[in-house]
Write a protein that holds these residues in place. Structure first.
Motif, PDB file in Angstrom:
ATOM      1  N   LEU A 297       4.178  -7.550  -2.026  1.00  9.10           N
ATOM      2  CA  LEU A 297       3.105  -8.529  -2.241  1.00  9.10           C
ATOM      3  C   LEU A 297       1.758  -7.983  -1.802  1.00  9.10           C
ATOM      4  O   LEU A 297       0.730  -8.208  -2.452  1.00  9.10           O
ATOM      5  N   VAL A 298       1.758  -7.244  -0.701  1.00  4.98           N
ATOM      6  CA  VAL A 298       0.519  -6.665  -0.194  1.00  4.98           C
ATOM      7  C   VAL A 298       0.120  -5.424  -0.986  1.00  4.98           C
ATOM      8  O   VAL A 298      -1.032  -5.267  -1.402  1.00  4.98           O
ATOM      9  N   PHE A 299       1.100  -4.535  -1.197  1.00  2.00           N
ATOM     10  CA  PHE A 299       0.797  -3.220  -1.763  1.00  2.00           C
ATOM     11  C   PHE A 299       0.145  -3.301  -3.140  1.00  2.00           C
ATOM     12  O   PHE A 299      -0.704  -2.462  -3.480  1.00  2.00           O
ATOM     13  N   GLN A 300       0.497  -4.303  -3.918  1.00  2.00           N
ATOM     14  CA  GLN A 300      -0.072  -4.433  -5.266  1.00  2.00           C
ATOM     15  C   GLN A 300      -1.590  -4.582  -5.253  1.00  2.00           C
ATOM     16  O   GLN A 300      -2.249  -4.344  -6.266  1.00  2.00           O
ATOM     17  N   HIS A 301      -2.151  -4.957  -4.098  1.00  2.76           N
ATOM     18  CA  HIS A 301      -3.601  -5.177  -4.000  1.00  2.76           C
ATOM     19  C   HIS A 301      -4.316  -4.095  -3.177  1.00  2.76           C
ATOM     20  O   HIS A 301      -5.461  -4.304  -2.745  1.00  2.76           O
ATOM     21  N   LEU A 302      -3.674  -2.949  -2.977  1.00  2.00           N
ATOM     22  CA  LEU A 302      -4.251  -1.927  -2.106  1.00  2.00           C
ATOM     23  C   LEU A 302      -4.754  -0.694  -2.862  1.00  2.00           C
ATOM     24  O   LEU A 302      -4.698   0.425  -2.371  1.00  2.00           O
ATOM     25  N   GLU A 303      -5.279  -0.905  -4.071  1.00  2.00           N
ATOM     26  CA  GLU A 303      -5.814   0.212  -4.851  1.00  2.00           C
ATOM     27  C   GLU A 303      -6.893   0.982  -4.095  1.00  2.00           C
ATOM     28  O   GLU A 303      -7.032   2.203  -4.255  1.00  2.00           O
ATOM     29  N   GLU A 304      -7.671   0.274  -3.281  1.00  2.00           N
ATOM     30  CA  GLU A 304      -8.754   0.910  -2.539  1.00  2.00           C
ATOM     31  C   GLU A 304      -8.228   1.993  -1.603  1.00  2.00           C
ATOM     32  O   GLU A 304      -8.889   3.017  -1.375  1.00  2.00           O
ATOM     33  N   PHE A 305      -7.037   1.769  -1.060  1.00  2.00           N
ATOM     34  CA  PHE A 305      -6.489   2.694  -0.072  1.00  2.00           C
ATOM     35  C   PHE A 305      -5.502   3.702  -0.666  1.00  2.00           C
ATOM     36  O   PHE A 305      -5.450   4.851  -0.232  1.00  2.00           O
ATOM     37  N   TYR A 306      -4.711   3.255  -1.632  1.00  2.00           N
ATOM     38  CA  TYR A 306      -3.667   4.109  -2.220  1.00  2.00           C
ATOM     39  C   TYR A 306      -3.695   3.992  -3.751  1.00  2.00           C
ATOM     40  O   TYR A 306      -2.765   3.462  -4.354  1.00  2.00           O
ATOM     41  N   PRO A 307      -4.766   4.461  -4.410  1.00  2.00           N
ATOM     42  CA  PRO A 307      -4.924   4.229  -5.853  1.00  2.00           C
ATOM     43  C   PRO A 307      -3.769   4.763  -6.700  1.00  2.00           C
ATOM     44  O   PRO A 307      -3.249   4.050  -7.566  1.00  2.00           O
ATOM     45  N   GLU A 308      -3.350   6.009  -6.464  1.00  2.00           N
ATOM     46  CA  GLU A 308      -2.278   6.583  -7.263  1.00  2.00           C
ATOM     47  C   GLU A 308      -0.944   5.915  -6.955  1.00  2.00           C
ATOM     48  O   GLU A 308      -0.130   5.656  -7.856  1.00  2.00           O
ATOM     49  N   GLY A 309      -0.721   5.630  -5.687  1.00  2.00           N
ATOM     50  CA  GLY A 309       0.523   4.994  -5.288  1.00  2.00           C
ATOM     51  C   GLY A 309       0.666   3.596  -5.860  1.00  2.00           C
ATOM     52  O   GLY A 309       1.760   3.206  -6.307  1.00  2.00           O
ATOM     53  N   VAL A 310      -0.418   2.824  -5.877  1.00  2.00           N
ATOM     54  CA  VAL A 310      -0.377   1.463  -6.422  1.00  2.00           C
ATOM     55  C   VAL A 310      -0.174   1.502  -7.935  1.00  2.00           C
ATOM     56  O   VAL A 310       0.580   0.699  -8.495  1.00  2.00           O
ATOM     57  N   ALA A 311      -0.824   2.439  -8.608  1.00  2.00           N
ATOM     58  CA  ALA A 311      -0.654   2.557 -10.061  1.00  2.00           C
ATOM     59  C   ALA A 311       0.805   2.850 -10.413  1.00  2.00           C
ATOM     60  O   ALA A 311       1.364   2.260 -11.353  1.00  2.00           O
ATOM     61  N   LEU A 312       1.444   3.721  -9.648  1.00  2.00           N
ATOM     62  CA  LEU A 312       2.848   4.050  -9.891  1.00  2.00           C
ATOM     63  C   LEU A 312       3.756   2.874  -9.548  1.00  2.00           C
ATOM     64  O   LEU A 312       4.753   2.626 -10.234  1.00  2.00           O
ATOM     65  N   PHE A 313       3.391   2.122  -8.519  1.00  2.00           N
ATOM     66  CA  PHE A 313       4.140   0.916  -8.153  1.00  2.00           C
ATOM     67  C   PHE A 313       4.164  -0.079  -9.311  1.00  2.00           C
ATOM     68  O   PHE A 313       5.214  -0.633  -9.652  1.00  2.00           O
ATOM     69  N   HIS A 314       3.006  -0.301  -9.939  1.00  4.25           N
ATOM     70  CA  HIS A 314       2.938  -1.228 -11.068  1.00  4.25           C
ATOM     71  C   HIS A 314       3.792  -0.730 -12.230  1.00  4.25           C
ATOM     72  O   HIS A 314       4.439  -1.527 -12.934  1.00  4.25           O
ATOM     73  N   LYS A 315       3.816   0.570 -12.420  1.00  2.00           N
ATOM     74  CA  LYS A 315       4.632   1.148 -13.491  1.00  2.00           C
ATOM     75  C   LYS A 315       6.121   0.885 -13.225  1.00  2.00           C
ATOM     76  O   LYS A 315       6.879   0.518 -14.123  1.00  2.00           O
ATOM     77  N   MET A 316       6.539   1.070 -11.966  1.00  2.22           N
ATOM     78  CA  MET A 316       7.931   0.811 -11.593  1.00  2.22           C
ATOM     79  C   MET A 316       8.270  -0.670 -11.751  1.00  2.22           C
ATOM     80  O   MET A 316       9.335  -1.031 -12.259  1.00  2.22           O
ATOM     81  N   LYS A 317       7.358  -1.511 -11.320  1.00  2.00           N
ATOM     82  CA  LYS A 317       7.568  -2.956 -11.391  1.00  2.00           C
ATOM     83  C   LYS A 317       7.729  -3.416 -12.837  1.00  2.00           C
ATOM     84  O   LYS A 317       8.617  -4.226 -13.151  1.00  2.00           O
ATOM     85  N   GLU A 318       6.884  -2.904 -13.709  1.00  2.00           N
ATOM     86  CA  GLU A 318       6.958  -3.282 -15.128  1.00  2.00           C
ATOM     87  C   GLU A 318       8.230  -2.743 -15.781  1.00  2.00           C
ATOM     88  O   GLU A 318       8.860  -3.430 -16.590  1.00  2.00           O
ATOM     89  N   ARG A 319       8.624  -1.532 -15.421  1.00  2.00           N
ATOM     90  CA  ARG A 319       9.823  -0.926 -16.017  1.00  2.00           C
ATOM     91  C   ARG A 319      11.072  -1.747 -15.703  1.00  2.00           C
ATOM     92  O   ARG A 319      11.980  -1.866 -16.528  1.00  2.00           O
TER      93      ARG A 319
END
Length: 375
Positions: A297-319
């Motif tokens: 819930l938190v990590f999805q909103h942390l692009e400022e701190f972990y941009p690449e990691g959050v982008a990959l998280f969204h990809k995993m979540k959608e898959r």
């Protein structure tokens, strides 16, 4: 992924006179399908006598299942079923310790935790409090435990938390959510049997697996990074990518995620987690949100701190077609938010790892509130 090596170098001692932390590791581990059946043999050499029981703390989801019949219960051993629906609490640890001490005159030969992170953390905490006086809340913090714990074994039945390998046991206390971080917390023995993770609900599999993934992202992007933590974190991250972004057989997926959890836990042994975990502690303390989903819930909103990691998280979540709950913090009062902010900001080592020694110039109560309000 960009690693903050230039900052990490400042954290690594460069002179022989400087001291390195001498962290404990799990001294014995068994891995393999069906390895759970070796538990009886392993415990036999640790039994003091027939009046000193082994206490099995077992997730109550297994009550009445075939797994229970395989638990090597002999003499006056006791199986205690514990619900993992809520985060483990200091009061829960105290109640279990009181129950065991009242029922047995002898100190147990050992404590075995069978379940996910909640059961593993409870087993570690109970083992500590059986030999250390006071309440579990007295030991929430870093290196407060003074006496060696009772022999304790961890048997994970879900992969991702890293609780099987870490030197902490995270507990929800009356004043804070914080781990008992000590050299006596680490398990004496771990049994990694991938077969035990069969049948885990998809959402729970994802949330707990993402706990491991977030361990890696926070460790690899932290200011505490060093070659030790980097080697484990990179391997765990690669395994997470295989599990969540490629087509594996169920058996391969179970094996790889179990080892990702192990390596992810090791990646923070000589390092630390970061922003997501700090904020997740606030959610867990005030709202009782479980650790894995709280991190998501938190990590999805942390692009400022972990941009690449959050982008990959969204990809995993959608898959995997995971829909995270929304509006968790929508109706919270200002008082609730202030409590959550206080808990989160109290996790100073996490913030320092994430942002460096001057983290307070970046993180303010208002900034944390703005993130919570998005959840």
């Amino acid at each position: 992924m960009e690693i903050k090596k230039e900052i990490a170098l400042k954290k690594i001692p460069t002179r022989a006179s400087e001291k390195y932390r001498n962290f404990p590791m799990v001294p014995r581990v068994v891995f393999g399908n069906g390895s759970f059946d070796q538990l009886g043999e392993i415990l036999l050499s640790k039994r003091k006598h027939s009046e000193a029981p082994v206490i099995f703390l077992v997730d109550d989801v297994f009550e009445g299942t075939e797994l229970v019949s395989r638990i090597p219960q002999i003499f006056c051993d006791q199986i205690i079923f514990v619900s993992a629906e809520e985060e483990p609490k200091t009061q829960q640890v105290d109640a279990l310790v009181d129950l065991i001490k009242k029922e047995y005159q002898e100190l147990p030969s050992g404590v075995v935790g069978i379940g996910g992170g909640t059961l593993l953390d409870l087993a570690k905490a109970v083992a500590i409090l059986l030999t250390n006086n006071g309440s579990a809340q007295d030991y929430q913090g870093w290196d407060l435990v003074r006496k060696k714990a009772v022999y304790h074994v961890g048997v994970p039945t879900i992969s991702g938390t890293g609780a099987e390998v870490s030197r902490t046991t995270v507990l929800l206390g009356p004043e804070k959510k914080l781990g008992i971080n000590s050299d006596y917390t680490t398990f004496d023995q771990v049994i990694l049997d991938p077969e035990l993770t069969q049948g885990v609900a998809k959402e729970q599999w994802f949330y707990t697996g993402m706990d491991c993934y977030i361990h890696c992202i926070e460790s690899l992007n932290g200011t505490y990074l060093n070659a030790f933590s980097q080697s484990y974190g990179e391997k765990a991250l690669d395994l997470c990518k295989e599990v969540f972004l490629t087509d594996l057989s169920d058996a391969d997926s179970r094996d790889k995620l179990m080892m990702a959890s192990w390596h992810g836990g090791m990646s923070i042994a000589y390092s630390q987690v970061g922003v997501a975990h700090a904020l997740s502690y606030g959610l867990g303390y005030r709202l009782g949100v479980k650790h894995g989903i709280g991190n998501c819930l938190v990590f999805q909103h942390l692009e400022e701190f972990y941009p690449e990691g959050v982008a990959l998280f969204h990809k995993m979540k959608e898959r995997h077609k995971i829909n995270l709950p929304k509006g968790i913090c929508k109706e919270l009062s200002e008082e609730d938010l202030n409590v959550m902010v206080s808990v989160a900001m109290g996790m100073e080592p996490l913030w320092e790892n994430a942002l460096g020694e001057n983290w307070k110039s970046v993180i303010t109560p208002e900034k944390i509130k703005s993130i919570y309000k998005k959840i």
